[in-house]
Write a protein that holds these residues in place. Structure first.
Motif, PDB file in Angstrom:
ATOM      1  N   GLU A   1      11.736   2.319   1.885  1.00  0.00           N
ATOM      2  CA  GLU A   1      10.902   2.854   0.802  1.00  0.00           C
ATOM      3  C   GLU A   1       9.419   2.543   0.996  1.00  0.00           C
ATOM      4  O   GLU A   1       8.602   2.873   0.131  1.00  0.00           O
ATOM      5  CB  GLU A   1      11.376   2.294  -0.541  1.00  0.00           C
ATOM      6  CG  GLU A   1      12.815   2.652  -0.893  1.00  0.00           C
ATOM      7  CD  GLU A   1      13.025   4.148  -1.026  1.00  0.00           C
ATOM      8  OE1 GLU A   1      12.106   4.833  -1.538  1.00  0.00           O
ATOM      9  OE2 GLU A   1      14.103   4.631  -0.615  1.00  0.00           O
TER      10      GLU A   1
ATOM     11  N   TYR B   1       2.321  -3.458   2.130  1.00  0.00           N
ATOM     12  CA  TYR B   1       0.969  -3.045   2.512  1.00  0.00           C
ATOM     13  C   TYR B   1       0.962  -2.592   3.977  1.00  0.00           C
ATOM     14  O   TYR B   1       0.568  -1.472   4.294  1.00  0.00           O
ATOM     15  CB  TYR B   1      -0.013  -4.204   2.329  1.00  0.00           C
ATOM     16  CG  TYR B   1      -0.283  -4.575   0.898  1.00  0.00           C
ATOM     17  CD1 TYR B   1      -0.842  -3.657   0.011  1.00  0.00           C
ATOM     18  CD2 TYR B   1       0.005  -5.854   0.429  1.00  0.00           C
ATOM     19  CE1 TYR B   1      -1.105  -4.004  -1.313  1.00  0.00           C
ATOM     20  CE2 TYR B   1      -0.248  -6.211  -0.885  1.00  0.00           C
ATOM     21  CZ  TYR B   1      -0.802  -5.281  -1.753  1.00  0.00           C
ATOM     22  OH  TYR B   1      -1.051  -5.621  -3.053  1.00  0.00           O
TER      23      TYR B   1
ATOM     24  N   ASP C   1       6.226  -9.560  -5.381  1.00  0.00           N
ATOM     25  CA  ASP C   1       7.414  -9.217  -4.596  1.00  0.00           C
ATOM     26  C   ASP C   1       7.860 -10.386  -3.719  1.00  0.00           C
ATOM     27  O   ASP C   1       9.061 -10.611  -3.525  1.00  0.00           O
ATOM     28  CB  ASP C   1       7.141  -7.996  -3.714  1.00  0.00           C
ATOM     29  CG  ASP C   1       7.120  -6.704  -4.512  1.00  0.00           C
ATOM     30  OD1 ASP C   1       7.542  -6.726  -5.681  1.00  0.00           O
ATOM     31  OD2 ASP C   1       6.675  -5.672  -3.962  1.00  0.00           O
TER      32      ASP C   1
ATOM     33  N   ILE D   1       3.423  -8.202   1.776  1.00  0.00           N
ATOM     34  CA  ILE D   1       3.842  -7.724   0.460  1.00  0.00           C
ATOM     35  C   ILE D   1       3.048  -8.449  -0.627  1.00  0.00           C
ATOM     36  O   ILE D   1       2.327  -9.413  -0.354  1.00  0.00           O
ATOM     37  CB  ILE D   1       5.356  -7.936   0.241  1.00  0.00           C
ATOM     38  CG1 ILE D   1       5.733  -9.411   0.424  1.00  0.00           C
ATOM     39  CG2 ILE D   1       6.157  -7.066   1.201  1.00  0.00           C
ATOM     40  CD1 ILE D   1       7.214  -9.707   0.201  1.00  0.00           C
ATOM     41  N   THR D   2       3.196  -7.991  -1.857  1.00  0.00           N
ATOM     42  CA  THR D   2       2.474  -8.610  -2.965  1.00  0.00           C
ATOM     43  C   THR D   2       3.057  -9.985  -3.285  1.00  0.00           C
ATOM     44  O   THR D   2       4.199 -10.290  -2.932  1.00  0.00           O
ATOM     45  CB  THR D   2       2.563  -7.743  -4.234  1.00  0.00           C
ATOM     46  OG1 THR D   2       3.941  -7.681  -4.652  1.00  0.00           O
ATOM     47  CG2 THR D   2       2.043  -6.335  -3.981  1.00  0.00           C
TER      48      THR D   2
ATOM     49  N   ASP E   1       0.408   3.762  -2.756  1.00  0.00           N
ATOM     50  CA  ASP E   1       0.356   3.309  -4.147  1.00  0.00           C
ATOM     51  C   ASP E   1       0.960   1.916  -4.323  1.00  0.00           C
ATOM     52  O   ASP E   1       1.016   1.402  -5.447  1.00  0.00           O
ATOM     53  CB  ASP E   1       1.116   4.294  -5.047  1.00  0.00           C
ATOM     54  CG  ASP E   1       0.416   5.646  -5.122  1.00  0.00           C
ATOM     55  OD1 ASP E   1      -0.831   5.662  -5.065  1.00  0.00           O
ATOM     56  OD2 ASP E   1       1.115   6.672  -5.218  1.00  0.00           O
ATOM     57  N   TYR E   2       1.409   1.328  -3.218  1.00  0.00           N
ATOM     58  CA  TYR E   2       2.045   0.015  -3.323  1.00  0.00           C
ATOM     59  C   TYR E   2       1.035  -1.038  -3.778  1.00  0.00           C
ATOM     60  O   TYR E   2      -0.095  -1.103  -3.292  1.00  0.00           O
ATOM     61  CB  TYR E   2       2.632  -0.403  -1.977  1.00  0.00           C
ATOM     62  CG  TYR E   2       3.245  -1.787  -1.994  1.00  0.00           C
ATOM     63  CD1 TYR E   2       4.465  -2.014  -2.614  1.00  0.00           C
ATOM     64  CD2 TYR E   2       2.587  -2.867  -1.411  1.00  0.00           C
ATOM     65  CE1 TYR E   2       5.030  -3.282  -2.647  1.00  0.00           C
ATOM     66  CE2 TYR E   2       3.145  -4.139  -1.439  1.00  0.00           C
ATOM     67  CZ  TYR E   2       4.361  -4.337  -2.059  1.00  0.00           C
ATOM     68  OH  TYR E   2       4.913  -5.593  -2.103  1.00  0.00           O
ATOM     69  N   GLY E   3       1.446  -1.868  -4.712  1.00  0.00           N
ATOM     70  CA  GLY E   3       0.611  -2.966  -5.194  1.00  0.00           C
ATOM     71  C   GLY E   3      -0.413  -2.571  -6.225  1.00  0.00           C
ATOM     72  O   GLY E   3      -1.187  -3.423  -6.691  1.00  0.00           O
TER      73      GLY E   3
ATOM     74  N   THR F   1      13.087  -2.371   1.375  1.00  0.00           N
ATOM     75  CA  THR F   1      11.638  -2.521   1.538  1.00  0.00           C
ATOM     76  C   THR F   1      11.122  -1.660   2.680  1.00  0.00           C
ATOM     77  O   THR F   1      10.092  -0.980   2.547  1.00  0.00           O
ATOM     78  CB  THR F   1      11.287  -3.995   1.800  1.00  0.00           C
ATOM     79  OG1 THR F   1      11.735  -4.787   0.693  1.00  0.00           O
ATOM     80  CG2 THR F   1       9.784  -4.178   1.976  1.00  0.00           C
TER      81      THR F   1
ATOM     82  N   GLY G   1       2.196   0.928   4.583  1.00  0.00           N
ATOM     83  CA  GLY G   1       3.192   1.219   3.566  1.00  0.00           C
ATOM     84  C   GLY G   1       2.739   2.290   2.591  1.00  0.00           C
ATOM     85  O   GLY G   1       1.744   2.992   2.816  1.00  0.00           O
ATOM     86  N   ASP G   2       3.477   2.422   1.518  1.00  0.00           N
ATOM     87  CA  ASP G   2       3.156   3.383   0.463  1.00  0.00           C
ATOM     88  C   ASP G   2       1.740   3.125  -0.055  1.00  0.00           C
ATOM     89  O   ASP G   2       1.384   1.999  -0.391  1.00  0.00           O
ATOM     90  CB  ASP G   2       4.172   3.220  -0.678  1.00  0.00           C
ATOM     91  CG  ASP G   2       4.069   4.331  -1.711  1.00  0.00           C
ATOM     92  OD1 ASP G   2       2.940   4.789  -1.987  1.00  0.00           O
ATOM     93  OD2 ASP G   2       5.117   4.731  -2.238  1.00  0.00           O
TER      94      ASP G   2
ATOM     95  N   LYS H   1       7.814  -0.222   0.811  1.00  0.00           N
ATOM     96  CA  LYS H   1       7.326  -1.089  -0.255  1.00  0.00           C
ATOM     97  C   LYS H   1       6.592  -2.293   0.332  1.00  0.00           C
ATOM     98  O   LYS H   1       7.006  -3.449   0.201  1.00  0.00           O
ATOM     99  CB  LYS H   1       8.496  -1.543  -1.137  1.00  0.00           C
ATOM    100  CG  LYS H   1       9.196  -0.412  -1.880  1.00  0.00           C
ATOM    101  CD  LYS H   1       8.264   0.270  -2.879  1.00  0.00           C
ATOM    102  CE  LYS H   1       8.997   1.329  -3.683  1.00  0.00           C
ATOM    103  NZ  LYS H   1       8.101   2.016  -4.659  1.00  0.00           N
TER     104      LYS H   1
END
Length: 250
Positions: free
Chosen positions: A216, A220, A201, A197-198, A247-249, A213, A244-245, A218
């Motif tokens: 959804e 990488y 987050d 994750i970022t 568009d995440y990050g 998480t 993951g999504d 949320k």
């Protein structure tokens, strides 16, 4: 004389009523105690089973529990001091008595186990966050509050989730190292997951956000594998890598 006789008759009637009340209360109390001790023939309702489980858990662990709901042969309960812990108690019958087996030790060992795993994986993932969660299966009947950590981890059912903000480039190589550590230390987790994750987050991440998480997407990447509990030969060769999504990050 007649008045005294009537008074005496009234007193006898009152005594009789009181004796009946005491007898009924005694029967109710006796039934309640027998139900709590698992006498199956007297366990007629779902509440009877719930009461018996609460009594069993309190007697075994020395703290009060509240029943939640029943699913087939499993009753879910939580300790009053930690309502977020949902322990599972399996119910089974033998020779006219009802017996119980639970997984509450997994919650009692949770903090200690997470700290232990953190120190093992820190050389790989740095300042990561580690969470364990007992599977919904009962454990060995001999497990109790005094069970030591290594006995628990080598013969129990739990999931391990690791969250990191480390770069994802070497995710497969790092995960292989992680699996080897778990095998070497005999940490027989049912499933092992590492989620990238970022930094933003990661800094605010809490255990209660795990389901959100995952649901959804949320993150990488999430990389995971299952431990072979049947033959205890380590983790599956097939590693699951979920992106993951997109568009995440961003």
């Amino acid at each position: 004389m007649l008045k005294k006789r009537r008074l005496s008759q009234n007193e006898e009637a009152i005594r009789g009523i009181l004796l009946i009340i005491v007898f009924i209360v005694g029967l109710v109390f006796l039934r309640d105690m027998l139900v709590k001790r698992g006498v199956r023939i007297l366990m007629l309702t779902r509440q009877d089973y719930m009461n018996a489980v609460e009594y069993y858990m309190q007697k075994k662990y020395g703290e009060k529990f509240e029943g939640e709901y029943i699913v087939e042969n499993n009753i879910y309960v939580h300790p009053k001091e930690n309502p977020q812990w949902h322990a599972v108690v399996e119910v089974y019958s033998e020779n006219g008595l009802t017996y119980f087996s639970d997984n509450y030790v997994g919650y009692l060992k949770k903090e200690e186990l997470e700290k232990y795993i953190y120190e093992l994986v820190k050389p790989i993932y740095g300042e990561c966050k580690v969470y364990t969660h007992p599977y919904g299966f009962s454990l060995d009947d001999s497990f109790n509050r005094d069970t030591d950590l290594m006995t628990y981890v080598s013969n129990s059912d739990y999931t391990t989730c690791i969250f990191t903000d480390k770069n994802v480039e070497n995710r497969e190589g790092d995960f292989e190292k992680l699996c080897n550590i778990f095998v070497d230390k005999d940490l027989q987790t049912n499933r092992l997951l590492v989620t990238y994750i970022t930094k933003e987050d990661f800094d605010k991440f809490e255990e209660k956000l795990i389901s959100y998480t995952f649901n959804e997407l949320k993150f990488y990447y999430r990389i995971s594998s299952f431990y072979d509990k049947a033959y205890k030969t380590g983790f599956d060769d097939d590693i699951d890598i979920l992106e993951g999504d997109k568009d995440y990050g961003k």
